[in-house]
Enzyme design. Structure first.
Site, PDB file in Angstrom:
ATOM      1  CG  HIS A   1      -0.161   0.379   2.727  1.00  0.00           C
ATOM      2  ND1 HIS A   1       0.425  -0.576   3.246  1.00  0.00           N
ATOM      3  CD2 HIS A   1      -0.007   1.260   3.199  1.00  0.00           C
ATOM      4  CE1 HIS A   1       0.815  -0.077   4.168  1.00  0.00           C
ATOM      5  NE2 HIS A   1       0.611   1.112   4.485  1.00  0.00           N
TER       6      HIS A   1
HETATM    7  C1  UD1 Z   1      -1.587   5.667   5.505  1.00  0.00           C
HETATM    8  C2  UD1 Z   1      -0.352   6.377   6.329  1.00  0.00           C
HETATM    9  C3  UD1 Z   1       0.569   5.160   6.200  1.00  0.00           C
HETATM   10  C4  UD1 Z   1       0.030   3.916   6.787  1.00  0.00           C
HETATM   11  C5  UD1 Z   1      -1.077   3.348   6.204  1.00  0.00           C
HETATM   12  C6  UD1 Z   1      -1.912   2.301   7.133  1.00  0.00           C
HETATM   13  C7  UD1 Z   1       0.037   8.552   5.828  1.00  0.00           C
HETATM   14  C8  UD1 Z   1       0.964   9.512   5.199  1.00  0.00           C
HETATM   15  N1  UD1 Z   1       0.165   7.321   5.369  1.00  0.00           N
HETATM   16  O1  UD1 Z   1      -1.544   5.367   4.167  1.00  0.00           O
HETATM   17  O2  UD1 Z   1       1.739   5.487   6.805  1.00  0.00           O
HETATM   18  O3  UD1 Z   1       1.061   2.857   6.377  1.00  0.00           O
HETATM   19  O4  UD1 Z   1      -2.106   4.589   6.164  1.00  0.00           O
HETATM   20  O5  UD1 Z   1      -2.725   1.435   6.222  1.00  0.00           O
HETATM   21  O6  UD1 Z   1      -0.644   8.847   6.802  1.00  0.00           O
HETATM   22  N2  UD1 Z   1      -8.798   4.500   1.180  1.00  0.00           N
HETATM   23  C9  UD1 Z   1      -9.979   3.991   1.245  1.00  0.00           C
HETATM   24  N3  UD1 Z   1     -10.768   3.600   2.249  1.00  0.00           N
HETATM   25  C10 UD1 Z   1     -10.036   3.694   3.374  1.00  0.00           C
HETATM   26  C11 UD1 Z   1      -8.781   4.239   3.612  1.00  0.00           C
HETATM   27  C12 UD1 Z   1      -8.166   4.681   2.509  1.00  0.00           C
HETATM   28  O7  UD1 Z   1     -10.548   4.103   0.233  1.00  0.00           O
HETATM   29  O8  UD1 Z   1     -10.786   3.461   4.516  1.00  0.00           O
HETATM   30  C13 UD1 Z   1      -8.255   5.099  -0.218  1.00  0.00           C
HETATM   31  C14 UD1 Z   1      -8.617   6.557  -0.135  1.00  0.00           C
HETATM   32  O9  UD1 Z   1      -8.482   6.553  -1.699  1.00  0.00           O
HETATM   33  C15 UD1 Z   1      -7.503   7.367   0.179  1.00  0.00           C
HETATM   34  C16 UD1 Z   1      -6.214   6.406  -0.077  1.00  0.00           C
HETATM   35  O10 UD1 Z   1      -6.898   5.224   0.179  1.00  0.00           O
HETATM   36  O11 UD1 Z   1      -7.300   8.619  -0.554  1.00  0.00           O
HETATM   37  C17 UD1 Z   1      -5.125   6.450   0.680  1.00  0.00           C
HETATM   38  O12 UD1 Z   1      -5.540   6.722   2.191  1.00  0.00           O
HETATM   39  P1  UD1 Z   1      -4.645   7.451   3.173  1.00  0.00           P
HETATM   40  O13 UD1 Z   1      -5.152   7.303   4.462  1.00  0.00           O
HETATM   41  O14 UD1 Z   1      -4.327   8.816   2.728  1.00  0.00           O
HETATM   42  O15 UD1 Z   1      -3.185   6.852   2.820  1.00  0.00           O
HETATM   43  P2  UD1 Z   1      -2.377   5.248   3.024  1.00  0.00           P
HETATM   44  O16 UD1 Z   1      -2.133   4.906   1.955  1.00  0.00           O
HETATM   45  O17 UD1 Z   1      -4.037   4.468   3.800  1.00  0.00           O
HETATM   46  N1  UDP Z   2      -3.538  -5.771   8.891  1.00  0.00           N
HETATM   47  C1  UDP Z   2      -4.725  -6.121   8.920  1.00  0.00           C
HETATM   48  N2  UDP Z   2      -5.386  -6.344   7.870  1.00  0.00           N
HETATM   49  C2  UDP Z   2      -5.061  -6.223   6.617  1.00  0.00           C
HETATM   50  C3  UDP Z   2      -3.852  -5.954   6.434  1.00  0.00           C
HETATM   51  C4  UDP Z   2      -2.954  -5.492   7.649  1.00  0.00           C
HETATM   52  O1  UDP Z   2      -5.413  -6.400  10.093  1.00  0.00           O
HETATM   53  O2  UDP Z   2      -5.931  -6.564   5.576  1.00  0.00           O
HETATM   54  C5  UDP Z   2      -2.729  -5.496  10.075  1.00  0.00           C
HETATM   55  C6  UDP Z   2      -1.274  -5.660  10.071  1.00  0.00           C
HETATM   56  O3  UDP Z   2      -1.338  -7.033  10.603  1.00  0.00           O
HETATM   57  C7  UDP Z   2      -0.536  -4.938  10.905  1.00  0.00           C
HETATM   58  C8  UDP Z   2      -1.156  -3.340  10.535  1.00  0.00           C
HETATM   59  O4  UDP Z   2      -2.467  -4.054  10.055  1.00  0.00           O
HETATM   60  O5  UDP Z   2      -0.905  -5.130  12.365  1.00  0.00           O
HETATM   61  C9  UDP Z   2      -0.330  -3.141   9.638  1.00  0.00           C
HETATM   62  O6  UDP Z   2      -1.053  -1.863   8.856  1.00  0.00           O
HETATM   63  P1  UDP Z   2      -0.506  -1.267   7.687  1.00  0.00           P
HETATM   64  O7  UDP Z   2       0.331  -2.329   6.979  1.00  0.00           O
HETATM   65  O8  UDP Z   2      -1.783  -0.668   6.885  1.00  0.00           O
HETATM   66  O9  UDP Z   2       0.266   0.148   8.028  1.00  0.00           O
HETATM   67  P2  UDP Z   2       1.729   0.274   8.431  1.00  0.00           P
HETATM   68  O10 UDP Z   2       2.268  -0.761   9.281  1.00  0.00           O
HETATM   69  O11 UDP Z   2       2.763   0.299   7.300  1.00  0.00           O
HETATM   70  O12 UDP Z   2       1.842   1.505   8.894  1.00  0.00           O
END
Ligand code: UD1
Ligand code: UDP
Length: 359
Positions: free
Chosen positions: A198
């Site tokens: 992601h």
């Molecule tokens: C964010 C964090 C990242 C973390 C991740 C955990 C920042 C800069 N990034 O990245 O560090 O690893 O969360 O998962 O804060 N979206 C949906 N539904 C949701 C959430 C997101 O559709 O419930 C889509 C939307 O199009 C959104 C995009 O994902 O714009 C990105 O979401 P965003 O929260 O900005 O960043 P992540 O990639 O989730």
């Molecule tokens: N995770 C989850 N379901 C998923 C993918 C990840 O519960 O489908 C959990 C994973 O085991 C970990 C946390 O979400 O505990 C990590 O989140 P993510 O990878 O979104 O963010 P990051 O750690 O890179 O910030």
């Protein structure tokens, strides 16, 4: 009143043990949800599974650019913090929600506790690095998941307010693995390669995404990928979703809750990921990890060659990753690295906060 500020999937997972430990200590708490993650399977499911009370407010800041999410969260947080006047704010990890919480609480002179302080990739173009640095420097208490993180903070002059508690994600992992009896693979279950994907660096460029799909195909094993909504959207925008869905050894599923995630980890022979959290959890679950970002992360696991970096766009790196993947077998519990504490991080945090007179 203690206010926890959360908004992203990994933050709900980090919040659960500390919320429960503070409750046991008799503290009054509330939760603000920034709304950065908002799908049911990116948010609500974790509150239900981990027994966390519902946030009293959702700021609905999700779904925009970095500045949009951060700014909207800051405006909402300022209003809430001025209204409820908590004595302490607790922040988690390194997301835009964490950054918004740090800047807002700091300017309102509310003491800040940062959980998962100190990891560094030393790459400023990495958005999470930027969030971590700002948050650590604005916080009053810094809880580190490992010794490397503490050393990083000492180098930045933050050693005095920092201590190692172990990783709070290990608390959550153990509670779920223990509760469900799913820590180990059972004979009937098929081994898999578990994939999560992601990060911005791996989703903002078509060639990069195509190279990751090539790598998955070349792994050959059955790969199960709970696909983050960002990645699904980007694959679709680049016209790669059909290709991804046609890869015969790749099973794409919707994001899963934490209970199912632990079950998948317990079946994994190898984990392919760009997640900071999942790459570390690989050591809890006994599956070696191919990490798909050119960043230094979890240095101890990298040094042990538990965590092996791969650049999917570099032929040599891919060959080395395929050799690593071929050799990877599940490690028995006693063979797993132990850099992240004993699963009692939340209790230690409560103890430190008591000693500092903050609760
Ligand atoms: C964010 C964090 C990242 C973390 C991740 C955990 C920042 C800069 N990034 O990245 O560090 O690893 O969360 O998962 O804060 N979206 C949906 N539904 C949701 C959430 C997101 O559709 O419930 C889509 C939307 O199009 C959104 C995009 O994902 O714009 C990105 O979401 P965003 O929260 O900005 O960043 P992540 O990639 O989730
Ligand atoms: N995770 C989850 N379901 C998923 C993918 C990840 O519960 O489908 C959990 C994973 O085991 C970990 C946390 O979400 O505990 C990590 O989140 P993510 O990878 O979104 O963010 P990051 O750690 O890179 O910030």
């Amino acid at each position: 009143m203690i206010t926890h500020i959360v908004g992203n999937r990994p933050q709900f997972i980090k919040l659960a043990p500390l919320y429960h430990a503070l409750e046991e200590a008799g503290c009054q708490q509330n939760i603000i949800h920034s709304g950065q993650h908002y799908d049911e399977n990116m948010s609500d499911i974790f509150f239900e599974e981990l027994g966390i009370p519902a946030p009293y407010v959702n700021l609905e800041a999700g779904g925009g650019s970095h500045a949009q999410v951060t700014a909207k969260a800051m405006v909402g947080l300022e209003e809430e913090l001025l209204d409820k006047k908590p004595e302490l704010v607790i922040l988690y990890g390194d997301t835009n929600t964490t950054l918004a919480g740090a800047v807002t609480a700091s300017k309102l002179c509310i003491p800040i506790v940062h959980v998962e302080a100190g990891p560094r990739t030393h790459v400023r173009t990495n958005p999470e690095e930027c969030n971590r640095i700002v948050t650590d420097h604005l916080s009053d208490v810094l809880f580190c998941p490992d010794a490397v993180s503490l050393e990083n903070l000492k180098r930045e002059g933050l050693g005095e307010q920092a201590c190692v508690t172990g990783d709070i994600m290990y608390d959550t992992y153990l509670s779920i693995a223990g509760r469900t009896g799913q820590a180990e693979i059972s004979g009937e279950q098929e081994e898999i390669v578990l994939m999560t994907w992601h990060r911005q660096e791996n989703t903002s460029n078509k060639e990069r995404m195509a190279a990751i799909l090539d790598l998955v195909e070349r792994l050959g094993d059955k790969v199960v990928c709970p696909l983050h909504p960002r990645t699904r959207k980007c694959l679709s925008q680049f016209g790669l979703l059909e290709r991804a869905e046609s890869i015969s050894n790749l099973e794409i599923i919707n994001p899963v809750g934490y209970v199912e995630m632990v079950r998948l980890m317990s079946r994994a022979r190898l984990i392919l990921t760009d997640s900071g959290g999942v790459s570390k959890e690989s050591s809890f679950a006994g599956a070696k990890c191919l990490f798909m970002l050119n960043l230094d992360i979890w240095e101890d696991l990298m040094r042990d060659d538990w965590l092996h970096r791969v650049n999917p766009e570099d032929a040599k790196s891919v060959e080395s990753a395929l050799a690593f993947a071929k050799k990877a077998v599940r490690a028995a519990p006693e063979e797993r690295p132990r850099y992240y504490g004993d699963g009692c991080a939340a209790k230690k945090m409560v103890q430190v906060l008591k000693e500092k007179g903050l609760i």
